[in-house]
Design a protein around this motif. Structure first.
Motif, PDB file in Angstrom:
ATOM      1  N   SER A 176       0.817  -1.214   0.000  1.00 10.29           N
ATOM      2  CA  SER A 176       0.000   0.000   0.000  1.00 10.29           C
ATOM      3  C   SER A 176       0.846   1.257   0.000  1.00 10.29           C
ATOM      4  CB  SER A 176      -0.914   0.010   1.216  1.00 10.29           C
ATOM      5  OG  SER A 176      -0.141   0.063   2.398  1.00 10.29           O
ATOM      6  N   ALA A 177       2.124   1.113   0.314  1.00 13.09           N
ATOM      7  CA  ALA A 177       2.979   2.285   0.498  1.00 13.09           C
ATOM      8  C   ALA A 177       3.209   3.032  -0.812  1.00 13.09           C
ATOM      9  CB  ALA A 177       4.326   1.864   1.078  1.00 13.09           C
ATOM     10  N   ARG A 178       3.094   4.362  -0.730  1.00 10.23           N
ATOM     11  CA  ARG A 178       3.423   5.189  -1.899  1.00 10.23           C
ATOM     12  C   ARG A 178       4.904   5.157  -2.175  1.00 10.23           C
ATOM     13  NH1 ARG A 178      -0.022  10.790  -0.957  1.00 10.23           N
ATOM     14  NH2 ARG A 178      -2.095   9.850  -0.902  1.00 10.23           N
ATOM     15  N   THR A 179       5.672   4.924  -1.112  1.00 11.36           N
ATOM     16  CA  THR A 179       7.133   4.919  -1.232  1.00 11.36           C
ATOM     17  C   THR A 179       7.669   3.498  -1.248  1.00 11.36           C
ATOM     18  OG1 THR A 179       7.283   5.145   1.155  1.00 11.36           O
ATOM     19  CG2 THR A 179       7.380   7.167  -0.162  1.00 11.36           C
ATOM     20  N   PHE A 180       7.004   2.644  -1.985  1.00 11.72           N
ATOM     21  CA  PHE A 180       7.393   1.241  -2.058  1.00 11.72           C
ATOM     22  C   PHE A 180       8.857   1.085  -2.414  1.00 11.72           C
ATOM     23  CE2 PHE A 180       6.817  -3.198  -2.628  1.00 11.72           C
ATOM     24  CZ  PHE A 180       7.467  -3.581  -3.806  1.00 11.72           C
ATOM     25  N   SER A 181       9.362   1.952  -3.253  1.00 12.18           N
ATOM     26  CA  SER A 181      10.747   1.836  -3.705  1.00 12.18           C
ATOM     27  C   SER A 181      11.754   2.118  -2.596  1.00 12.18           C
ATOM     28  CB  SER A 181      11.000   2.770  -4.890  1.00 12.18           C
ATOM     29  OG  SER A 181      10.768   4.107  -4.523  1.00 12.18           O
ATOM     30  N   ASN A 182      11.285   2.581  -1.432  1.00 11.00           N
ATOM     31  CA  ASN A 182      12.179   2.789  -0.301  1.00 11.00           C
ATOM     32  C   ASN A 182      12.425   1.520   0.502  1.00 11.00           C
ATOM     33  OD1 ASN A 182      12.423   5.495  -0.878  1.00 11.00           O
ATOM     34  ND2 ASN A 182      10.946   6.160   0.655  1.00 11.00           N
ATOM     35  N   TYR A 183      11.697   0.473   0.162  1.00 15.97           N
ATOM     36  CA  TYR A 183      11.712  -0.745   0.974  1.00 15.97           C
ATOM     37  C   TYR A 183      12.374  -1.906   0.252  1.00 15.97           C
ATOM     38  CZ  TYR A 183       8.404   1.600   4.056  1.00 15.97           C
ATOM     39  OH  TYR A 183       7.805   2.478   4.920  1.00 15.97           O
ATOM     40  N   ALA A 184      13.229  -2.587   1.002  1.00 18.59           N
ATOM     41  CA  ALA A 184      13.657  -3.903   0.567  1.00 18.59           C
ATOM     42  C   ALA A 184      12.516  -4.873   0.851  1.00 18.59           C
ATOM     43  CB  ALA A 184      14.903  -4.339   1.312  1.00 18.59           C
ATOM     44  N   MET A 185      12.418  -5.896   0.036  1.00 13.62           N
ATOM     45  CA  MET A 185      11.325  -6.848   0.166  1.00 13.62           C
ATOM     46  C   MET A 185      11.870  -8.264   0.298  1.00 13.62           C
ATOM     47  SD  MET A 185       8.668  -4.937   0.068  1.00 13.62           S
ATOM     48  CE  MET A 185       7.413  -6.215  -0.062  1.00 13.62           C
ATOM     49  N   GLY A 186      11.151  -9.061   1.055  1.00 11.28           N
ATOM     50  CA  GLY A 186      11.575 -10.440   1.238  1.00 11.28           C
ATOM     51  C   GLY A 186      10.407 -11.394   1.208  1.00 11.28           C
ATOM     52  N   TRP A 187      10.716 -12.637   0.903  1.00 11.99           N
ATOM     53  CA  TRP A 187       9.756 -13.737   1.010  1.00 11.99           C
ATOM     54  C   TRP A 187      10.287 -14.721   2.052  1.00 11.99           C
ATOM     55  CZ3 TRP A 187       5.006 -13.933  -1.096  1.00 11.99           C
ATOM     56  CH2 TRP A 187       4.718 -13.111  -2.192  1.00 11.99           C
ATOM     57  N   PHE A 188       9.405 -15.145   2.913  1.00  9.37           N
ATOM     58  CA  PHE A 188       9.701 -16.151   3.914  1.00  9.37           C
ATOM     59  C   PHE A 188       8.620 -17.220   3.829  1.00  9.37           C
ATOM     60  CE2 PHE A 188      13.018 -14.036   6.411  1.00  9.37           C
ATOM     61  CZ  PHE A 188      12.932 -12.752   5.886  1.00  9.37           C
ATOM     62  N   ARG A 189       8.900 -18.340   4.473  1.00 11.39           N
ATOM     63  CA  ARG A 189       7.875 -19.391   4.506  1.00 11.39           C
ATOM     64  C   ARG A 189       7.899 -20.096   5.842  1.00 11.39           C
ATOM     65  NH1 ARG A 189      10.283 -23.992   0.289  1.00 11.39           N
ATOM     66  NH2 ARG A 189      11.798 -24.915   1.740  1.00 11.39           N
ATOM     67  N   GLN A 190       6.777 -20.683   6.167  1.00 13.26           N
ATOM     68  CA  GLN A 190       6.677 -21.443   7.404  1.00 13.26           C
ATOM     69  C   GLN A 190       5.793 -22.654   7.178  1.00 13.26           C
ATOM     70  OE1 GLN A 190       5.260 -19.250  10.828  1.00 13.26           O
ATOM     71  NE2 GLN A 190       6.280 -20.665  12.215  1.00 13.26           N
ATOM     72  N   ALA A 191       6.374 -23.808   7.383  1.00 11.66           N
ATOM     73  CA  ALA A 191       5.637 -25.065   7.276  1.00 11.66           C
ATOM     74  C   ALA A 191       5.096 -25.433   8.658  1.00 11.66           C
ATOM     75  CB  ALA A 191       6.556 -26.157   6.754  1.00 11.66           C
ATOM     76  N   PRO A 192       4.051 -26.255   8.716  1.00  3.21           N
ATOM     77  CA  PRO A 192       3.481 -26.652  10.011  1.00  3.21           C
ATOM     78  C   PRO A 192       4.524 -27.275  10.913  1.00  3.21           C
ATOM     79  CG  PRO A 192       2.028 -27.277   8.237  1.00  3.21           C
ATOM     80  CD  PRO A 192       3.284 -26.801   7.585  1.00  3.21           C
ATOM     81  N   GLY A 193       4.602 -26.772  12.130  1.00  6.49           N
ATOM     82  CA  GLY A 193       5.527 -27.331  13.091  1.00  6.49           C
ATOM     83  C   GLY A 193       6.966 -26.905  12.926  1.00  6.49           C
ATOM     84  N   LYS A 194       7.217 -26.017  11.972  1.00 10.46           N
ATOM     85  CA  LYS A 194       8.583 -25.560  11.723  1.00 10.46           C
ATOM     86  C   LYS A 194       8.677 -24.048  11.901  1.00 10.46           C
ATOM     87  CE  LYS A 194       9.907 -29.247   8.530  1.00 10.46           C
ATOM     88  NZ  LYS A 194      10.523 -29.551   7.205  1.00 10.46           N
TER      89      LYS A 194
END
Length: 123
Positions: free
Chosen positions: A24-42
């Protein structure tokens, strides 16, 4: 900053999915972005990260060669293309944003998180 992740679903092993995360940020380009994941029980684990301009990208070992992170600052969106999916990739995938771009693989540096999207890979 609000993050909305989408694109998860059920896919057979060897298939592909593309996840999207729109901010939603207007200044999206100011942010580094990441993907993470979480499996059940981990614990939650790092998948991939990208700096504000895509100049630096980092992947976890399991993602290298199969996953590709990219971003479109004009659309305030980060993507995760996942190919050759394996059953062990089954997880809830989260996108996250951090102001600046110091630590792409450190979840504690990310200030904002999306709600997650479920990826299920059947064998």
């Amino acid at each position: 900053v609000q993050l909305q992740a989408s694109g998860g679903g059920l896919v057979q092993a060897g298939g592909s999915l593309r996840l999207s995360c729109t901010a939603s940020a207007r200044t999206f380009s100011n942010y580094a972005m990441g993907w993470f994941r979480q499996a059940p029980g981990k614990e939650r684990e790092f998948v991939a990260g990208i700096t504000w301009n895509g100049g630096s990208i980092d992947y976890s070992d399991f993602a290298k060669g199969r996953f590709t992170i990219s971003r479109d600052n004009g659309k305030s969106t980060v993507y995760l293309q996942m190919n050759n999916l394996k059953p062990e990739d089954t997880s809830v995938y989260y996108c996250a944003a951090q102001y600046g771009s110091s630590w792409l693989d450190n979840q504690y540096k990310y200030e904002y998180w999306g709600q997650g999207t479920l990826v299920t890979v059947s064998s």
